[in-house]
Design an enzyme around this catalytic site. Structure first.
Site, PDB file in Angstrom:
ATOM      1  N   CYS A 156      52.335  42.714 -71.595  1.00 24.63           N
ATOM      2  CA  CYS A 156      52.895  41.809 -72.797  1.00 24.63           C
ATOM      3  C   CYS A 156      53.756  43.024 -72.881  1.00 24.63           C
ATOM      4  O   CYS A 156      52.745  43.501 -74.072  1.00 24.63           O
ATOM      5  CB  CYS A 156      51.466  41.414 -73.672  1.00 24.63           C
ATOM      6  SG  CYS A 156      52.250  40.216 -74.821  1.00 24.63           S
ATOM      7  N   CYS A 159      53.661  42.484 -77.353  1.00 26.15           N
ATOM      8  CA  CYS A 159      51.591  43.057 -77.390  1.00 26.15           C
ATOM      9  C   CYS A 159      51.901  44.772 -77.926  1.00 26.15           C
ATOM     10  O   CYS A 159      51.571  45.133 -78.428  1.00 26.15           O
ATOM     11  CB  CYS A 159      51.424  42.967 -77.123  1.00 26.15           C
ATOM     12  SG  CYS A 159      50.622  41.018 -76.393  1.00 26.15           S
ATOM     13  N   ASP A 160      52.762  45.295 -76.927  1.00 28.17           N
ATOM     14  CA  ASP A 160      52.028  46.237 -76.610  1.00 28.17           C
ATOM     15  C   ASP A 160      53.423  47.612 -76.658  1.00 28.17           C
ATOM     16  O   ASP A 160      53.336  49.018 -77.033  1.00 28.17           O
ATOM     17  CB  ASP A 160      51.292  46.838 -75.164  1.00 28.17           C
ATOM     18  CG  ASP A 160      49.940  45.969 -75.225  1.00 28.17           C
ATOM     19  OD1 ASP A 160      49.158  45.740 -76.641  1.00 28.17           O
ATOM     20  OD2 ASP A 160      49.656  45.703 -74.003  1.00 28.17           O
TER      21      ASP A 160
END
Ligand code: NDP
Length: 333
Positions: A156, A159-160
């Protein structure tokens, strides 16, 4: 009311008859314990629907495998994925949600109240059901990929990606997700390798145009990942460049992050007999609602969302599902 006394189950091709435990009747049964499931529970519990959550195999959902979450509103300093899920769980419990271990192994949505069996033996009779079983990111299946999950390997970028500001990363995949993730990461990272196994991308024309015209994205067509390398964190990857049958060359790249974007698998197999899904398996909901084709069964989170897949959008749709369940019960009971 009793639907089953015994159940014929097939486990590892072993057919056996299992004696069922006493059934429990619930107003609102929530299947899945990610942000969608817990948010549905918070709303359902506050509306006095006395929800029961069946946690599933991965209690807490995909976020429990994420390190830092910086984009969930309300946490200005960020929060670790497992802590965020503990907080959501505690909030659901505060209003009386009954959280159970176990995995749903069969459902019968052919008539209401619905029958849901947990771990082959525990029957629930539910007036409404919220399906929040999520989707599972597909991985390549490499041992090194598994070793570096949470230490440089992610599925993701939203997300990261932030953790790779000014660094070098690779994205594997040739579809819209890979193209989108590569473009997103290109805005943060110094350099993005897009590893594509075919000689072309299967993403939409607009996305192909975008990745091809982003200067810090290098598309490596006809490359496959052999291994992700590093000691404690990712420092590189070994790729195999394939041109024709016999021409294989090993290519090494230096990277700090490796993003897998080869698709997701929605966890909807169990419901397909009753619930309409698209060709990939995402549950179809009536636009603008959480309603499925079965009145009284609602879907929330990644199980019905191939587009956004964020914790906050999952939580929002969990709220919708609980409100829809509450209105449904008010109308029909
Ligand atoms: P897709 O199934 O479309 O693409 C998966 C990609 O991963 C393919 O290029 C495939 O290669 C590659 N792949 C699969 N397995 C491997 C492997 N083992 N090794 C290397 N590569 C592999 O998934 P997406 O998640 O990209 O998209 C899913 C759906 O969601 C699509 O319909 C897409 O259009 C849609 N979507 C739309 C977006 C938007 O409109 N903004 C954004 C994101 C997704 P190959 O081509 O060789 O099969």
């Amino acid at each position: 009311m009793s639907f089953f006394k015994t159940l014929n189950v097939s486990e590892n091709n072993d057919k056996k008859s299992v004696e069922l435990e006493n059934e429990e009747s619930v107003k609102c049964l929530i299947i899945g314990s990610g942000p969608a499931g817990y948010t549905a529970a918070i709303y359902a519990a506050r509306a006095n629907l006395k929800p029961v959550i069946i946690q599933g195999m991965e209690a807490g959902g995909q976020l429990t495998t994420t390190t830092e979450v910086e984009n969930f509103p309300g946490y200005p300093e960020g929060v670790s994925g497992p802590i965020l899920m503990d907080d959501l769980k505690a909030q659901a419990e505060r209003f009386g949600t009954d959280i159970r271990w176990g995995e749903v192994t069969s459902v019968d949505f052919s008539k209401r109240p619905f029958s849901v069996i947990v771990d082959y033996k525990k029957p629930f009779i539910a007036e409404t059901v919220v399906i929040a079983t999520g989707a599972t990111a597909k991985y390549l299946g490499l041992e090194s990929e598994n070793k570096f999950k949470g230490a440089g390997v992610s599925a993701c970028a939203t997300c990261d990606g932030f953790f790779y500001k000014g660094k070098r990363v690779a994205v594997v995949g040739g579809g819209d997700t890979a193209a989108e993730e590569a473009t997103y990461l290109a805005g943060l990272a110094e350099k993005v390798f897009l590893i594509v196994r075919k000689p072309y991308l299967r993403a939409s024309k607009a996305m192909i145009h975008r990745v091809e015209h982003t200067p810090n994205i290098e598309i490596l067509y006809e490359h496959n990942t052999k291994e992700i390398t590093g000691t404690n964190v990712v420092t590189g990857a070994t790729l195999i460049k394939r041109q024709g049958e016999a021409d294989e060359t090993e290519v090494k790249i230096e990277i700090d992050g490796f993003f897998v974007a080869i698709g997701h698998k929605p966890n909807s197999e169990l419901f397909k007999e009753f619930i309409n899904t698209d060709e990939v398996g995402y549950i179809k909901t009536i636009p603008g609602t959480s309603k499925t084709n079965v009145p009284g069964v609602f879907a929330a989170g990644d199980i019905q969302d191939s587009q956004y897949r964020q914790a906050v959008t999952a939580a929002g749709s969990g709220c919708m599902a609980a409100l829809d369940a509450e209105r449904f019960l008010a109308e029909y009971d």
